[in-house]
Scaffold this active site. Structure first.
Site, PDB file in Angstrom:
ATOM      1  N   LYS A 134       0.700  -1.293  -0.118  1.00 53.78           N
ATOM      2  CA  LYS A 134       0.057   0.142  -0.089  1.00 53.78           C
ATOM      3  C   LYS A 134       1.024   1.137   0.037  1.00 53.78           C
ATOM      4  O   LYS A 134       1.988   1.222   0.375  1.00 53.78           O
ATOM      5  CB  LYS A 134      -0.978  -0.167   1.149  1.00 53.78           C
ATOM      6  CG  LYS A 134      -0.338  -0.242   2.657  1.00 53.78           C
ATOM      7  CD  LYS A 134       0.661   0.544   2.980  1.00 53.78           C
ATOM      8  CE  LYS A 134       0.504   2.224   3.328  1.00 53.78           C
ATOM      9  NZ  LYS A 134       1.756   2.802   3.915  1.00 53.78           N
ATOM     10  N   TYR A 218      -4.868   4.462   6.029  1.00 53.45           N
ATOM     11  CA  TYR A 218      -5.078   3.640   7.239  1.00 53.45           C
ATOM     12  C   TYR A 218      -6.247   4.306   7.861  1.00 53.45           C
ATOM     13  O   TYR A 218      -7.063   3.599   8.431  1.00 53.45           O
ATOM     14  CB  TYR A 218      -3.906   3.733   8.268  1.00 53.45           C
ATOM     15  CG  TYR A 218      -2.831   2.699   7.814  1.00 53.45           C
ATOM     16  CD1 TYR A 218      -2.969   1.324   7.919  1.00 53.45           C
ATOM     17  CD2 TYR A 218      -1.522   3.446   7.563  1.00 53.45           C
ATOM     18  CE1 TYR A 218      -1.672   0.649   7.778  1.00 53.45           C
ATOM     19  CE2 TYR A 218      -0.540   2.691   7.021  1.00 53.45           C
ATOM     20  CZ  TYR A 218      -0.856   1.150   7.150  1.00 53.45           C
ATOM     21  OH  TYR A 218       0.263   0.368   6.793  1.00 53.45           O
TER      22      TYR A 218
END
Ligand code: NAD
Length: 363
Positions: A134, A218
């Protein structure tokens, strides 16, 4: 028994019914089942060196067998530590030769975000399974190109969302699924740390830096997983308290996501503030997690006194084994490319809103 790409090339010539497919598609669809998969890491920076390579030693279904690097000086230490044989070492130039290496089943791209698309697309062309860190890529168009390349070559694509493999994160996802406290009304999701570096790709626009692709995904994941919904609109403020360092990309962002049920999430992401928490307010109760995105040690509590705490030392071995088992058992990934794309669409909306005075951006 391992079968080489060359033998498939031969078979593809003999079998006229499959002659329309490329050799790599054949390799991908007919590869033998193994108990342990050989993984090659692309990029040997912090996350590969300190987290993923050590985690691979703790897995049941993976083995670190190859490396792809542009830094020859790093090779001896990696060979010594992980017993990687000469033939399994690649540069960015001969990367495609992995196609002919039966030791390698999976390629894991752990490069700066701007390089994820190129190395995932080139990797998919080798017929190997693809894992990618990511943020999936700097733009939704990049993410789609990565998904398309993997589909074209009939290989899977998993994004390294380690948190989703953590039972503590799965615990709060279950609360909304089971409607334990009724519907979600409000989420507060924050993820940030003080990054003291001044000349890293995280501060470079061209390399895919900026807090939104990094800590932003996140905070977004916290909101999406806690509500179990996809946001329909975003309003954001992006800002920088250290313009001498963050002049190309945002250092911090504060944004509100609106969900179809009417729930809102107030999110913060920063390279200048230490914070890591999630609060969910439901119709009839609440849930808090702090930290919410640690490599381990994530924990929380609920308004009825229930504690969320399953000891997890590191999430990475769980992620790696889950993803290897998906390949071995031919089951869908927990976090496929489409999941990475969902977050990048939100990231793009946050940046667009932030650049336009906090206007509402519909998703
Ligand atoms: P890093 O800067 O430490 O390492 C990057 C690697 O890419 C280095 O080996 C570097 O040599 C190589 N590289 C090749 N070409 C480069 C170029 N033009 N510019 C800069 N580096 C180049 O970065 P990192 O922290 O290891 O991050 C790598 C990826 O892992 C990123 O996508 C990051 O978001 C991700 N990451 C994920 C987590 C997680 O918890 N899942 C944690 C840290 C990093």
């Amino acid at each position: 028994m391992n079968t080489t790409r060359r033998s498939f090339v031969k078979k593809s010539i003999i079998a006229s019914s499959v002659a329309a497919f490329s050799p790599n598609v054949l390799l991908a669809t007919t590869r033998p089942v193994k108990e342990k998969l050989g993984v090659a890491l692309v990029g040997l920076g912090y996350y590969s060196t300190d987290l993923i390579a050590p985690a691979l030693l703790k897995t049941k279904h993976c083995e670190l067998r190859g490396i792809v690097t542009g830094s020859p000086s790093k090779i001896p230490a990696w060979q010594e530590k992980y017993g990687i044989v000469d033939k399994n070492i690649y540069s960015y130039d001969n990367y495609e030769d992995i196609a002919n290496n039966p030791d390698i089943d999976v390629i894991y791209v752990i490069l700066p975000p701007s390089m994820h698309r190129e190395y995932t697309v080139r990797g998919a062309e080798t017929g190997k399974h693809m894992w990618c860190e990511k943020p999936m890529a700097p733009s939704a168009a990049d993410c789609q190109a990565m998904i398309d390349a993997c589909n074209k070559n009939k290989v899977g694509l998993s994004i390294g969302y380690r948190c989703q493999h953590d039972p503590n994160i799965q615990a709060y996802q279950k609360v909304v699924k089971e409607q334990k406290f009724g519907k979600v009304k409000m989420v507060t999701s924050a993820a940030g740390y003080v990054d003291g570096r001044t000349n890293h790709w995280k501060q470079s626009k061209a390399m895919g830096g900026g807090v939104m692709g990094d800590m932003g995904v996140y905070a977004i994941q916290g909101a999406r997983l806690a509500t179990g919904e996809e946001p329909i609109s975003v309003r954001a403020q992006t800002y920088t308290t250290r313009p001498e360092i963050y002049h190309e990309v945002e250092e911090s962002a504060a944004y509100i996501l609106e969900f179809p049920s009417g729930a809102r999430a107030s999110c913060q992401s920063s390279f200048g503030i230490n914070m890591n928490h999630l609060q969910v307010n439901y119709e009839k109760g609440w849930l808090k997690m702090e930290p919410q995105t640690g490599y381990g040690g994530n924990k929380g509590s609920m308004s009825d006194g229930t504690e969320i705490y399953t000891p997890v030392d590191r999430q990475q071995p769980l992620q790696l084994d889950d993803d290897a088992l998906s390949i071995i058992n031919k089951k869908p990934y927990l976090c496929p490319g489409e999941e990475g794309l969902r977050d990048i669409r939100v990231v793009e909306a946050v940046l667009k809103s932030g650049a336009n005075g906090g206007c509402e951006v519909k998703l």
